[in-house]
Scaffold this motif. Structure first.
Motif, PDB file in Angstrom:
ATOM      1  N   GLN A 246      30.006  43.015  14.631  1.00 38.28           N
ATOM      2  CA  GLN A 246      30.831  43.195  15.685  1.00 38.28           C
ATOM      3  C   GLN A 246      30.669  42.344  16.752  1.00 38.28           C
ATOM      4  OE1 GLN A 246      30.730  47.350  17.054  1.00 38.28           O
ATOM      5  NE2 GLN A 246      30.545  48.229  14.979  1.00 38.28           N
ATOM      6  N   PRO A 247      31.774  42.054  17.413  1.00 42.15           N
ATOM      7  CA  PRO A 247      31.617  40.944  18.560  1.00 42.15           C
ATOM      8  C   PRO A 247      30.814  41.466  19.992  1.00 42.15           C
ATOM      9  CG  PRO A 247      33.900  41.773  18.435  1.00 42.15           C
ATOM     10  CD  PRO A 247      33.213  42.428  17.344  1.00 42.15           C
ATOM     11  N   LEU A 248      30.193  40.690  20.757  1.00 42.51           N
ATOM     12  CA  LEU A 248      29.500  41.383  21.910  1.00 42.51           C
ATOM     13  C   LEU A 248      30.541  41.319  22.928  1.00 42.51           C
ATOM     14  CD1 LEU A 248      27.125  42.056  23.622  1.00 42.51           C
ATOM     15  CD2 LEU A 248      26.808  39.635  23.730  1.00 42.51           C
ATOM     16  N   ASN A 249      31.028  42.474  23.536  1.00 46.89           N
ATOM     17  CA  ASN A 249      31.715  42.472  24.603  1.00 46.89           C
ATOM     18  C   ASN A 249      30.907  42.927  25.967  1.00 46.89           C
ATOM     19  OD1 ASN A 249      34.066  42.274  22.622  1.00 46.89           O
ATOM     20  ND2 ASN A 249      33.446  44.363  22.284  1.00 46.89           N
ATOM     21  N   TRP A 250      30.820  42.156  26.828  1.00 47.36           N
ATOM     22  CA  TRP A 250      30.221  42.744  28.170  1.00 47.36           C
ATOM     23  C   TRP A 250      31.042  42.119  29.514  1.00 47.36           C
ATOM     24  CZ3 TRP A 250      26.456  40.372  31.572  1.00 47.36           C
ATOM     25  CH2 TRP A 250      26.409  38.829  31.556  1.00 47.36           C
ATOM     26  N   VAL A 251      30.671  42.911  30.524  1.00 47.10           N
ATOM     27  CA  VAL A 251      31.281  42.596  31.695  1.00 47.10           C
ATOM     28  C   VAL A 251      30.208  42.781  32.709  1.00 47.10           C
ATOM     29  CG1 VAL A 251      32.892  43.581  33.476  1.00 47.10           C
ATOM     30  CG2 VAL A 251      33.578  43.731  31.099  1.00 47.10           C
ATOM     31  N   PHE A 252      30.345  41.820  33.664  1.00 46.75           N
ATOM     32  CA  PHE A 252      29.309  41.789  34.922  1.00 46.75           C
ATOM     33  C   PHE A 252      30.122  42.005  36.004  1.00 46.75           C
ATOM     34  CE2 PHE A 252      27.414  39.343  38.451  1.00 46.75           C
ATOM     35  CZ  PHE A 252      26.367  40.004  38.491  1.00 46.75           C
ATOM     36  N   GLN A 253      29.590  42.908  36.954  1.00 45.23           N
ATOM     37  CA  GLN A 253      29.913  43.345  38.419  1.00 45.23           C
ATOM     38  C   GLN A 253      28.895  42.992  39.236  1.00 45.23           C
ATOM     39  OE1 GLN A 253      30.953  47.429  39.834  1.00 45.23           O
ATOM     40  NE2 GLN A 253      32.970  46.508  39.381  1.00 45.23           N
ATOM     41  N   CYS A 254      29.099  42.459  40.468  1.00 42.03           N
ATOM     42  CA  CYS A 254      28.326  42.170  41.500  1.00 42.03           C
ATOM     43  C   CYS A 254      28.835  42.948  42.771  1.00 42.03           C
ATOM     44  CB  CYS A 254      28.092  40.701  41.904  1.00 42.03           C
ATOM     45  SG  CYS A 254      26.734  40.568  43.260  1.00 42.03           S
ATOM     46  N   ARG A 255      27.995  43.833  43.283  1.00 36.88           N
ATOM     47  CA  ARG A 255      28.295  44.542  44.366  1.00 36.88           C
ATOM     48  C   ARG A 255      27.448  44.106  45.560  1.00 36.88           C
ATOM     49  NH1 ARG A 255      28.858  50.683  42.198  1.00 36.88           N
ATOM     50  NH2 ARG A 255      29.954  50.272  40.325  1.00 36.88           N
ATOM     51  N   HIS A 256      27.801  43.505  46.727  1.00 33.63           N
ATOM     52  CA  HIS A 256      27.075  43.159  47.715  1.00 33.63           C
ATOM     53  C   HIS A 256      27.862  43.014  48.949  1.00 33.63           C
ATOM     54  CE1 HIS A 256      23.355  41.217  49.427  1.00 33.63           C
ATOM     55  NE2 HIS A 256      24.127  40.005  49.698  1.00 33.63           N
ATOM     56  N   GLU A 257      27.053  43.676  50.149  1.00 33.29           N
ATOM     57  CA  GLU A 257      27.700  43.588  51.368  1.00 33.29           C
ATOM     58  C   GLU A 257      29.043  43.892  51.496  1.00 33.29           C
ATOM     59  OE1 GLU A 257      26.570  39.483  52.646  1.00 33.29           O
ATOM     60  OE2 GLU A 257      24.776  39.963  53.188  1.00 33.29           O
ATOM     61  N   GLY A 258      29.488  44.912  50.977  1.00 37.22           N
ATOM     62  CA  GLY A 258      30.795  45.442  50.624  1.00 37.22           C
ATOM     63  C   GLY A 258      31.876  44.727  49.844  1.00 37.22           C
ATOM     64  N   ARG A 259      31.340  43.749  49.170  1.00 34.86           N
ATOM     65  CA  ARG A 259      32.344  43.044  48.347  1.00 34.86           C
ATOM     66  C   ARG A 259      31.938  43.415  46.779  1.00 34.86           C
ATOM     67  NH1 ARG A 259      30.865  39.087  52.079  1.00 34.86           N
ATOM     68  NH2 ARG A 259      29.524  38.159  50.473  1.00 34.86           N
ATOM     69  N   THR A 260      33.095  43.092  45.864  1.00 32.55           N
ATOM     70  CA  THR A 260      32.730  43.451  44.525  1.00 32.55           C
ATOM     71  C   THR A 260      33.316  42.216  43.838  1.00 32.55           C
ATOM     72  OG1 THR A 260      32.758  45.968  44.646  1.00 32.55           O
ATOM     73  CG2 THR A 260      33.160  45.192  42.530  1.00 32.55           C
ATOM     74  N   GLU A 261      32.797  41.951  42.857  1.00 38.17           N
ATOM     75  CA  GLU A 261      33.427  40.798  41.939  1.00 38.17           C
ATOM     76  C   GLU A 261      32.899  41.178  40.591  1.00 38.17           C
ATOM     77  OE1 GLU A 261      32.414  36.084  40.473  1.00 38.17           O
ATOM     78  OE2 GLU A 261      30.990  37.258  41.968  1.00 38.17           O
ATOM     79  N   THR A 262      33.946  41.180  39.727  1.00 40.03           N
ATOM     80  CA  THR A 262      33.857  41.901  38.259  1.00 40.03           C
ATOM     81  C   THR A 262      34.128  40.657  37.451  1.00 40.03           C
ATOM     82  OG1 THR A 262      34.202  43.698  39.026  1.00 40.03           O
ATOM     83  CG2 THR A 262      34.366  43.209  36.582  1.00 40.03           C
ATOM     84  N   ARG A 263      33.517  40.244  36.355  1.00 39.24           N
ATOM     85  CA  ARG A 263      33.841  39.081  35.491  1.00 39.24           C
ATOM     86  C   ARG A 263      33.760  39.738  33.850  1.00 39.24           C
ATOM     87  NH1 ARG A 263      30.352  34.060  36.428  1.00 39.24           N
ATOM     88  NH2 ARG A 263      28.978  35.452  38.155  1.00 39.24           N
ATOM     89  N   LEU A 264      34.713  39.244  33.106  1.00 42.74           N
ATOM     90  CA  LEU A 264      34.220  39.429  31.846  1.00 42.74           C
ATOM     91  C   LEU A 264      33.538  38.459  31.185  1.00 42.74           C
ATOM     92  CD1 LEU A 264      35.088  41.129  28.986  1.00 42.74           C
ATOM     93  CD2 LEU A 264      37.095  39.375  28.900  1.00 42.74           C
ATOM     94  N   MET A 265      32.155  38.535  30.674  1.00 40.76           N
ATOM     95  CA  MET A 265      31.304  37.560  30.355  1.00 40.76           C
ATOM     96  C   MET A 265      31.534  37.066  28.770  1.00 40.76           C
ATOM     97  SD  MET A 265      30.113  37.047  33.152  1.00 40.76           S
ATOM     98  CE  MET A 265      28.675  35.980  32.876  1.00 40.76           C
ATOM     99  N   ALA A 266      31.947  38.080  28.119  1.00 44.82           N
ATOM    100  CA  ALA A 266      32.014  37.543  26.680  1.00 44.82           C
ATOM    101  C   ALA A 266      33.003  38.886  25.961  1.00 44.82           C
ATOM    102  CB  ALA A 266      30.816  37.660  25.979  1.00 44.82           C
ATOM    103  N   GLY A 267      33.595  38.415  24.893  1.00 44.12           N
ATOM    104  CA  GLY A 267      34.627  39.308  24.227  1.00 44.12           C
ATOM    105  C   GLY A 267      35.599  39.597  24.828  1.00 44.12           C
ATOM    106  N   SER A 268      35.911  40.969  24.641  1.00 45.76           N
ATOM    107  CA  SER A 268      37.191  41.460  25.335  1.00 45.76           C
ATOM    108  C   SER A 268      37.044  43.067  25.718  1.00 45.76           C
ATOM    109  CB  SER A 268      38.435  41.386  24.303  1.00 45.76           C
ATOM    110  OG  SER A 268      38.120  42.116  23.289  1.00 45.76           O
ATOM    111  N   VAL A 269      38.070  43.558  26.522  1.00 44.86           N
ATOM    112  CA  VAL A 269      38.233  44.844  26.854  1.00 44.86           C
ATOM    113  C   VAL A 269      39.244  45.504  26.306  1.00 44.86           C
ATOM    114  CG1 VAL A 269      38.242  46.392  28.983  1.00 44.86           C
ATOM    115  CG2 VAL A 269      37.030  44.450  29.121  1.00 44.86           C
ATOM    116  N   PRO A 270      39.144  46.737  25.722  1.00 46.80           N
ATOM    117  CA  PRO A 270      40.247  47.120  24.910  1.00 46.80           C
ATOM    118  C   PRO A 270      41.166  47.941  25.987  1.00 46.80           C
ATOM    119  CG  PRO A 270      38.470  48.594  24.733  1.00 46.80           C
ATOM    120  CD  PRO A 270      37.714  47.277  25.201  1.00 46.80           C
TER     121      PRO A 270
END
Length: 310
Positions: A74-98
């Motif tokens: 199975q492929p590795l699917n993972w997402v990274f989210q950084c929450r800092h000082e009221g800001r949120t950044e979300t990135r798809l790091m590998a694979g996909s999101v259904p």
């Protein structure tokens, strides 16, 4: 960060939605900024501090190595989210999101969305609260349930699965309730739930007329400007509980505010609804253990007095 890497190296294959690593609880010095969650078929890593690309590369290497052991086909699917000082950044790091993205918990199915916002459609720390509702309703089938601050209606799904006759779901967010409406047929539930996208404090008349209820669930945000501020608004809910409950009915009071301790709820309940008896604090999932239990999620059960003839 070593504790996070160790958790990755030893994690089991996640089947249900669940937390894998909880640095925020303070039990892993040096890893307080990290949380790792499974929303199969993907993993979501959250940091509450800025992270370098080198650090993310190291974590990716650890995740890839463990995934190769757990599910090499199975492929590795993972997402990274950084929450800092009221800001949120979300990135798809590998694979996909259904899309749609549906996860399971104790046999129930829920839609989630991990690429937008901080709330993903299912609060994993409330898993034991949902288990309590499932077991309580199964032991008292045929009852009416009031689900306040219903969000995506996970409590409603498990209550109806367990045998509730009707669940009234209230939330100010049309978007959250729209997902809640999808969650019910996703579990084969085509009747028994109603949805009101209203301000709870402006809807008491209708809420009361539709009662009384065998179970009232109160799971508000701790601070949501213009909607609910626990320090002043929780008391307004507590005053209403005795009139909303059937004789012998139960209330499940939830609070996720690290700055407010258990006494915040218990002392006010003693003052504002003294006829309701405290029964238990529902334990949080073990993975959410906290160096200070007072800071962790609080889920309390209260019971109304039984009816007795004059």
């Amino acid at each position: 960060m070593q504790a996070l890497l160790q958790a990755i190296a030893t994690m089991d294959m996640p089947l249900d939605a669940q937390r894998i690593f909880h640095g925020r609880g303070g039990l892993h010095p040096g890893s307080e900024q990290w949380a790792l969650d499974a929303f199969p078929p993907l993993l979501l890593l959250t940091s509450f501090e800025p992270v370098t690309d080198d650090t993310l590369a190291l974590i990716h290497e650890a995740l890839s190595a463990r995934w190769q052991q757990l599910a090499p086909e199975q492929p590795l699917n993972w997402v990274f989210q950084c929450r800092h000082e009221g800001r949120t950044e979300t990135r798809l790091m590998a694979g996909s999101v259904p899309e749609p993205h549906v996860v399971t918990e104790q046999g129930a199915r829920f839609r989630v969305h991990v690429l937008k916002g901080q709330n993903h459609g299912l609060f994993l720390d409330m898993a034991q609260g949902r288990r309590w509702v499932r077991e309580h309703v199964a032991a008292h089938p045929g009852g009416k349930v009031l689900n306040l601050f219903a969000y995506t209606c996970a409590f409603s799904v498990v209550a109806l699965q367990a045998g509730a006759r009707h669940v009234l779901n209230l939330d100010m967010s049309d978007g959250a309730l729209a997902i809640g409406k999808q969650n019910h047929p996703l579990n084969g539930l085509t009747a028994g739930a109603s949805f009101m996208p209203h301000d709870i404090f402006k809807t008491w008349g209708k809420i009361t007329r539709m009662g009384p209820y065998h179970l009232v669930i109160v799971d508000p945000p701790s601070y949501q400007k213009g909607s609910f501020v626990a320090t002043k608004d929780y008391a307004r809910l507590m005053r209403r509980l005795p009139d909303l409950l059937m004789p012998g009915g139960h209330a499940l009071l939830c609070l996720n505010a690290p700055e407010l301790d258990l006494a915040f709820l218990q002392d006010q309940m003693q003052e504002l609804a003294p006829q309701l008896r405290f029964e238990e604090r529902v334990a949080n999932p073990a993975v959410f253990a906290d160096v200070s239990p007072e800071r962790a999620l609080k889920v309390l059960v209260y019971k109304a007095p039984e009816w007795t003839p004059d």
